[in-house]
Design an enzyme around this catalytic site. Structure first.
Site, PDB file in Angstrom:
ATOM      1  N   ASN A  41       1.100   7.155  -3.127  1.00  5.50           N
ATOM      2  CA  ASN A  41       0.968   7.505  -2.165  1.00  5.50           C
ATOM      3  C   ASN A  41       2.081   6.520  -0.645  1.00  5.50           C
ATOM      4  OD1 ASN A  41      -1.706   8.692  -0.902  1.00  5.50           O
ATOM      5  ND2 ASN A  41      -2.014   6.934  -1.723  1.00  5.50           N
TER       6      ASN A  41
ATOM      7  N   HIS B 107      -8.157   6.883   2.210  1.00  2.53           N
ATOM      8  CA  HIS B 107      -9.264   6.228   2.016  1.00  2.53           C
ATOM      9  C   HIS B 107      -9.882   7.500   1.726  1.00  2.53           C
ATOM     10  CE1 HIS B 107     -13.646   4.445   0.716  1.00  2.53           C
ATOM     11  NE2 HIS B 107     -14.032   5.279   1.006  1.00  2.53           N
TER      12      HIS B 107
ATOM     13  N   ASP C 141     -13.477   0.751   6.521  1.00 10.82           N
ATOM     14  CA  ASP C 141     -13.371   1.247   6.707  1.00 10.82           C
ATOM     15  C   ASP C 141     -14.139   2.457   7.804  1.00 10.82           C
ATOM     16  OD1 ASP C 141     -12.007   1.648   4.716  1.00 10.82           O
ATOM     17  OD2 ASP C 141     -13.979   1.605   3.302  1.00 10.82           O
TER      18      ASP C 141
ATOM     19  N   ALA D 105      -4.492  15.601  -2.585  1.00 12.05           N
ATOM     20  CA  ALA D 105      -4.396  16.001  -1.204  1.00 12.05           C
ATOM     21  C   ALA D 105      -4.159  14.478  -0.376  1.00 12.05           C
ATOM     22  CB  ALA D 105      -6.171  15.579  -1.171  1.00 12.05           C
TER      23      ALA D 105
HETATM   24  C1  GRF Z   1      -5.646   6.380  -3.581  1.00 13.94           C
HETATM   25  O1  GRF Z   1      -6.886   6.642  -3.898  1.00 13.94           O
HETATM   26  C2  GRF Z   1      -5.749   5.540  -2.556  1.00 13.94           C
HETATM   27  O2  GRF Z   1      -6.893   6.188  -1.608  1.00 13.94           O
HETATM   28  C3  GRF Z   1      -7.035   4.889  -3.127  1.00 13.94           C
HETATM   29  O3  GRF Z   1      -6.149   3.459  -4.443  1.00 13.94           O
HETATM   30  C4  GRF Z   1      -5.838   4.445  -4.716  1.00 13.94           C
HETATM   31  C5  GRF Z   1      -4.100   4.376  -4.826  1.00 13.94           C
HETATM   32  O4  GRF Z   1      -3.138   4.754  -4.324  1.00 13.94           O
HETATM   33  N1  GRF Z   1      -7.531   3.118  -1.931  1.00 13.94           N
HETATM   34  P1  GRF Z   1      -1.566   4.495  -4.676  1.00 13.94           P
HETATM   35  O5  GRF Z   1      -1.257   5.578  -5.615  1.00 13.94           O
HETATM   36  O6  GRF Z   1      -1.443   2.641  -5.273  1.00 13.94           O
HETATM   37  O7  GRF Z   1      -0.929   4.980  -4.012  1.00 13.94           O
END
Ligand code: GRF
Length: 235
Positions: free
Chosen positions: A17, A109, A145, A173
């Site tokens: 992300n 989340h 959350d 997504a």
């Molecule tokens: C994602 O699904 C996020 O929503 C959750 O951890 C997962 C890993 O995210 N909390 P990332 O690849 O480290 O951004």
């Protein structure tokens, strides 16, 4: 020049992300700039992403959460950070930290909140044979959350989905939804919208919106505003 909001991203792991936000924040008209990445895990892959993109980063252990929060607050103040994004950050921030930071904090989340707060969301969705799941970007409050929802994206669950395949679909997504939610967050602070006619050397008429974000002013043309919508994921 767009006056971007100084932003920090908190991570704990892969940082996919973080990567998609970095990519989108390089768009001239994206409302934020990532000036700092903080991880509570020393070996988080996301730190390598920060390094690759020359973004200042820090590791603070959260074994002692109070110490982690104090160290983070010092760094946030030092870098004059005005917005915080939690992206795969696996800790619940205290009320004290949220109040002391004093600016907006948002989180992503992997479920359609208010359903499936907490961990193991995908397992619970599959166990209940839900037809849909998805992701939610919301404001962070001391209650897990539960802050106001900014944006959600629905993802359909197929009969053949496993925990891993669902996680993959939802993560894809998330990469798009997080950046869209950041734009939406700043649109909420729009309290003045004016049209200016700018007779430049090219004698063109330009529509300029004036947006006040935390007392800062951003100017951008209408054409560019619509390019905001073309948000890229990390793939
Ligand atoms: C994602 O699904 C996020 O929503 C959750 O951890 C997962 C890993 O995210 N909390 P990332 O690849 O480290 O951004």
């Amino acid at each position: 020049m767009v006056n971007k909001v100084k932003t920090c991203v908190f991570i704990s792991g892969k940082g996919s992300n973080l990567f998609s936000i970095i990519k989108n924040s390089r768009n001239y008209y994206f409302p934020i700039k990532i000036n700092l990445v903080i991880s509570n895990k020393k070996n988080a892959d996301g730190l390598k992403i920060a390094k690759k993109y020359s973004i200042p980063f820090k590791f603070f252990s959260s074994i002692n959460q109070d110490k982690f929060e104090k160290q983070s607050l010092i760094e946030l103040k030092k870098k004059k950070i005005k917005f915080l994004c939690l992206a795969g950050f696996m800790k619940i921030l205290s009320k004290n930290f949220i109040e002391n930071f004093g600016h907006k904090i948002i989180n992503i989340h992997p479920s359609l909140l208010p359903r499936y707060k907490g961990s193991n969301t995908h397992q619970r969705v599959l166990k209940n044979k839900d037809k849909y799941s998805g992701c939610t970007v919301h404001f962070v409050t001391p209650k897990l959350d539960s802050g106001k929802i900014i944006l959600q994206k629905k993802v359909s669950v197929s009969k053949n989905d496993t925990k891993e395949s669902l996680k993959k679909k939802i993560l894809k997504a998330e990469h798009i939804t997080y950046s869209k939610a950041i734009i939406a967050t700043f649109k909420q602070f729009l309290f003045e919208k004016k049209i200016y006619f700018n007779f430049s050397v090219f004698n063109t008429i330009r529509t300029v919106y004036r947006i006040f974000i935390y007392g800062q002013t951003i100017h951008f043309s209408k054409g560019s505003f619509f390019s905001f919508q073309r948000i890229r994921g990390s793939h």
